[in-house]
Design a protein around this motif. Structure first.
Motif, short mmCIF file in Angstrom:
data_model
loop_
_atom_site.label_atom_id
_atom_site.label_comp_id
_atom_site.label_asym_id
_atom_site.label_seq_id
_atom_site.Cartn_x
_atom_site.Cartn_y
_atom_site.Cartn_z
N LEU A 40 -11.81 -2.63 -6.75
CA LEU A 40 -10.76 -3.23 -7.56
C LEU A 40 -9.54 -2.32 -7.60
CD1 LEU A 40 -13.34 -4.79 -8.47
CD2 LEU A 40 -12.38 -4.83 -10.77
N LEU A 41 -8.39 -2.89 -7.25
CA LEU A 41 -7.13 -2.18 -7.39
C LEU A 41 -6.50 -2.63 -8.70
CD1 LEU A 41 -4.80 -0.39 -6.36
CD2 LEU A 41 -3.90 -2.40 -5.17
N GLU A 42 -6.26 -1.67 -9.59
CA GLU A 42 -5.78 -2.00 -10.93
C GLU A 42 -4.43 -1.35 -11.19
OE1 GLU A 42 -10.08 -2.44 -13.18
OE2 GLU A 42 -9.08 -0.49 -13.19
N GLU A 43 -3.60 -2.05 -11.93
CA GLU A 43 -2.30 -1.53 -12.33
C GLU A 43 -2.36 -1.14 -13.80
OE1 GLU A 43 2.35 -2.74 -11.75
OE2 GLU A 43 0.98 -4.33 -12.38
N ILE A 44 -1.90 0.06 -14.10
CA ILE A 44 -1.91 0.56 -15.47
C ILE A 44 -0.49 0.47 -16.03
CG2 ILE A 44 -2.49 2.51 -16.95
CD1 ILE A 44 -4.26 3.53 -14.63
N LYS A 45 -0.30 -0.39 -17.01
CA LYS A 45 1.03 -0.64 -17.56
C LYS A 45 1.36 0.39 -18.65
CE LYS A 45 0.90 -5.54 -16.39
NZ LYS A 45 1.04 -6.93 -16.86
N GLU A 46 2.61 0.32 -19.13
CA GLU A 46 3.08 1.30 -20.10
C GLU A 46 2.27 1.27 -21.39
OE1 GLU A 46 7.23 0.76 -20.69
OE2 GLU A 46 7.78 1.38 -18.65
N ASP A 47 1.80 0.08 -21.79
CA ASP A 47 1.00 -0.02 -23.01
C ASP A 47 -0.46 0.32 -22.77
OD1 ASP A 47 0.25 -2.17 -21.52
OD2 ASP A 47 0.85 -3.70 -22.98
N ARG A 48 -0.76 0.86 -21.55
CA ARG A 48 -2.10 1.28 -21.10
C ARG A 48 -3.03 0.12 -20.83
NH1 ARG A 48 -0.73 5.25 -18.79
NH2 ARG A 48 -2.92 5.82 -18.51
N LYS A 49 -2.50 -1.09 -20.82
CA LYS A 49 -3.31 -2.24 -20.45
C LYS A 49 -3.53 -2.23 -18.94
CE LYS A 49 -2.24 -5.43 -24.23
NZ LYS A 49 -1.69 -6.76 -24.60
N VAL A 50 -4.72 -2.62 -18.54
CA VAL A 50 -5.09 -2.59 -17.12
C VAL A 50 -5.15 -4.01 -16.57
CG1 VAL A 50 -6.85 -1.92 -15.45
CG2 VAL A 50 -6.37 -0.44 -17.42
N THR A 51 -4.46 -4.23 -15.45
CA THR A 51 -4.47 -5.53 -14.79
C THR A 51 -5.04 -5.38 -13.39
OG1 THR A 51 -2.49 -6.19 -16.00
CG2 THR A 51 -3.06 -7.49 -14.04
N THR A 52 -6.01 -6.21 -13.04
CA THR A 52 -6.59 -6.17 -11.69
C THR A 52 -5.67 -6.90 -10.72
OG1 THR A 52 -8.85 -6.12 -12.57
CG2 THR A 52 -8.57 -6.79 -10.27
N LEU A 53 -5.19 -6.17 -9.74
CA LEU A 53 -4.26 -6.74 -8.75
C LEU A 53 -4.98 -7.43 -7.61
CD1 LEU A 53 -1.68 -3.81 -8.52
CD2 LEU A 53 -1.50 -5.89 -9.88
N THR A 54 -6.08 -6.84 -7.16
CA THR A 54 -6.83 -7.45 -6.05
C THR A 54 -8.25 -6.91 -6.02
OG1 THR A 54 -6.80 -7.91 -3.66
CG2 THR A 54 -6.21 -5.69 -4.34
N LYS A 55 -9.14 -7.68 -5.41
CA LYS A 55 -10.53 -7.29 -5.22
C LYS A 55 -10.82 -7.27 -3.73
CE LYS A 55 -12.18 -9.35 -9.56
NZ LYS A 55 -13.13 -10.32 -10.17
N ILE A 56 -11.44 -6.21 -3.25
CA ILE A 56 -11.72 -6.06 -1.82
C ILE A 56 -13.21 -5.83 -1.63
CG2 ILE A 56 -11.17 -4.78 0.29
CD1 ILE A 56 -8.64 -3.74 -1.17
N PRO A 57 -13.92 -6.73 -0.94
CA PRO A 57 -15.34 -6.50 -0.64
C PRO A 57 -15.50 -5.34 0.35
CG PRO A 57 -14.75 -8.81 -0.38
CD PRO A 57 -13.47 -8.05 -0.50
N PHE A 58 -16.38 -4.41 0.07
CA PHE A 58 -16.56 -3.25 0.94
C PHE A 58 -17.02 -3.66 2.35
CE2 PHE A 58 -16.48 -0.79 -2.96
CZ PHE A 58 -15.88 0.39 -2.54
N GLN A 59 -17.75 -4.79 2.45
CA GLN A 59 -18.25 -5.23 3.75
C GLN A 59 -17.13 -5.55 4.73
OE1 GLN A 59 -19.12 -6.40 0.79
NE2 GLN A 59 -21.27 -7.06 0.69
N LYS A 60 -15.93 -5.83 4.22
CA LYS A 60 -14.81 -6.22 5.07
C LYS A 60 -13.87 -5.06 5.36
CE LYS A 60 -14.72 -11.11 3.78
NZ LYS A 60 -13.88 -12.23 3.28
N VAL A 61 -14.20 -3.87 4.86
CA VAL A 61 -13.30 -2.73 5.00
C VAL A 61 -13.76 -1.82 6.14
CG1 VAL A 61 -12.23 -0.77 3.83
CG2 VAL A 61 -12.84 -2.83 2.52
N LEU A 62 -12.86 -1.54 7.05
CA LEU A 62 -13.11 -0.58 8.12
C LEU A 62 -12.63 0.80 7.69
CD1 LEU A 62 -13.93 -0.06 11.11
CD2 LEU A 62 -11.55 -0.53 11.71
N ALA A 63 -11.44 0.84 7.13
CA ALA A 63 -10.86 2.09 6.64
C ALA A 63 -9.95 1.77 5.47
CB ALA A 63 -10.08 2.81 7.74
#
Length: 323
Positions: free
Chosen positions: A31-54
Motif C-alpha cells: 500500500l502506498l499511502e499519503e500522509i497529509k498535514e493533519d496526519r490523516k493517511v490516505t491510500t493512493l494505490t495497492k500493488i499485489p507483490f505477485q505482479k512486481v518485478l522490481a
C-alpha cells in the motif's frame, strides 16, 4: 533465476516518495499511502507483490520487516534512491549463489565482450544521427567518424585503444546530436548546463534499471569487461548500460522538441544546474516510461550475454541491441 514469462507478467513499479508518503504491507499487497498535514493517511494505490518485478522508491521511506519478508517471498528487487537519485539501499535475493558465473568472470579477460558493447553503442549512436535526417556538416562528419570507428574495431586488442575509439565516437556524436541546443561538450556530473544535468538523471535511472537485471543472473557487478575495476564502482553495470544509452539520448532530444524538458525546469546553484523539486517526478516518470517498454528486450539481451559469456563465445555471437 527469472524466466522470460516472469519478465512479461511482472512489471517495474516506480514510487515517488519525495513528498510525505509511506509504504505499508497488508494482506499480501503493498500500500502506498499519503500522509497529509493533519496526519490523516490516505491510500493512493495497492500493488499485489505477485505482479512486481522490481520496486524503485525515490525519496525517504522506512524499510519494515514485513516489506523485506514479502520482497523475499515473491523475489522482488527493492531499490531505494535519494531524491538526488543516489542509491542508498538495494535488496535482491536472486541468483546470489551463481559461483560458476563469478569464477568465469574472475578468469576471463572479457575483451571480446568489450568490443561487442562498444560496437553496439557506436552503431546506435550512428542510427540516432541518421534518424534526425539532418544533412548539415556536423551530422555528416559525425556519421563518417562513427563508421570509421566501427571499421577499426575488429583489429583492436587493447582496452586503452578501445576506450579511445569509444570516446572519439561519443565526442562527435554529442556535438552533432545536440547541436541545436547550444551544446558545448559532455561533462558527466558537473551539471554545467541543463542538457548535461538531464543526461545524468537519465543515465542514473538507466544504470539502476540495468543493475536489476544483472543481479537476476548473479553477476559480480564490480568485475567489468570494458571499464576497469575501481573501489566501489560497479564496473560491469557501467559496461552494460553502453548499448542502451541511446534510449535516454533519444528521449531527451525528443522531449526538448516537445517542450517536456526545458531550462526553466532547472535552477542555478553554485554555477550548477539542479532540477527543481516540483519537476523531479515528471522527469523520473518520463525516463521510466521510455525504459519500461524495453524490459523484455533488455532481459533477453542480458540473458544472451550471460550465455555467451559462460560459453566463451566470440565477439560475433554476442547480443546486439538495435534501437
Amino acid at each position: 533465476m527469472f524466466t522470460q514469462k516472469d519478465i512479461e507478467f511482472r512489471t517495474i513499479f516506480v514510487i515517488n516518495c519525495i513528498e510525505e508518503r509511506g509504504l505499508r504491507v497488508k494482506g499480501g499487497e503493498l500500500l502506498l499511502e499519503e500522509i497529509k498535514e493533519d496526519r490523516k493517511v490516505t491510500t493512493l494505490t495497492k500493488i499485489p507483490f505477485q505482479k512486481v518485478l522490481a520496486l524503485f522508491v525515490i525519496g525517504h521511506i522506512t524499510i519494515t520487516t514485513p516489506l523485506i519478508e514479502n520482497c523475499k517471498k515473491y523475489n522482488v528487487a527493492l531499490i531505494v534512491l535519494k531524491p538526488s537519485l543516489r542509491p542508498v539501499f538495494y535488496w535482491s535475493d536472486s541468483a546470489e549463489a551463481n559461483y560458476l558465473l563469478r569464477k568465469r568472470q574472475y578468469c576471463s579477460d572479457g575483451l571480446c565482450a568489450a568490443q561487442s558493447l562498444v560496437s553496439n553503442k557506436i552503431s546506435n549512436q550512428m542510427q540516432l544521427l541518421l534518424n534526425t535526417r539532418r544533412k548539415d556538416a556536423k551530422t555528416r562528419l559525425a556519421i563518417e567518424h562513427c563508421r570509421a570507428c566501427l571499421d577499426s574495431l575488429p583489429g583492436i586488442d587493447d582496452r586503452q585503444q578501445l576506450l579511445g575509439i569509444e570516446g572519439t565516437a561519443a565526442r562527435y556524436f554529442f556535438a552533432a546530436y545536440f547541436h541545436d541546443y547550444n551544446w558545448s561538450g559532455r561533462q558527466p556530473r558537473t551539471k554545467k548546463d541543463y542538457i548535461n544535468a538531464t543526461l545524468d538523471i537519465g543515465y542514473t535511472l538507466l544504470f539502476n534499471f540495468i543493475e536489476c537485471y544483472l543481479r537476476m543472473f548473479g553477476f559480480d557487478l564490480y568485475i567489468g569487461v570494458f571499464h576497469t575495476e575501481w573501489y566501489k564502482r560497479k564496473s560491469l553495470v557501467c559496461d552494460m548500460v553502453e548499448p542502451f544509452r541511446c534510449i535516454i539520448e533519444r528521449t531527451i532530444r525528443t522531449s526538448i522538441n516537445r517542450k517536456q524538458i526545458s531550462i526553466k525546469d532547472y535552477e542555478l546553484k553554485a554555477n550548477e544546474y539542479h532540477l527543481k523539486k516540483e519537476r523531479c517526478g515528471d522527469y523520473y516518470h518520463l525516463f521510466f516510461d521510455a525504459l519500461i517498454p524495453y524490459k523484455s528486450t533488455i532481459f533477453k539481451y542480458i540473458q544472451s550475454y550471460y550465455r555467451c559469456f559462460m560459453g566463451r563465445k566470440s565477439v560475433v555471437d554476442y547480443p546486439v541491441f538495435e534501437l
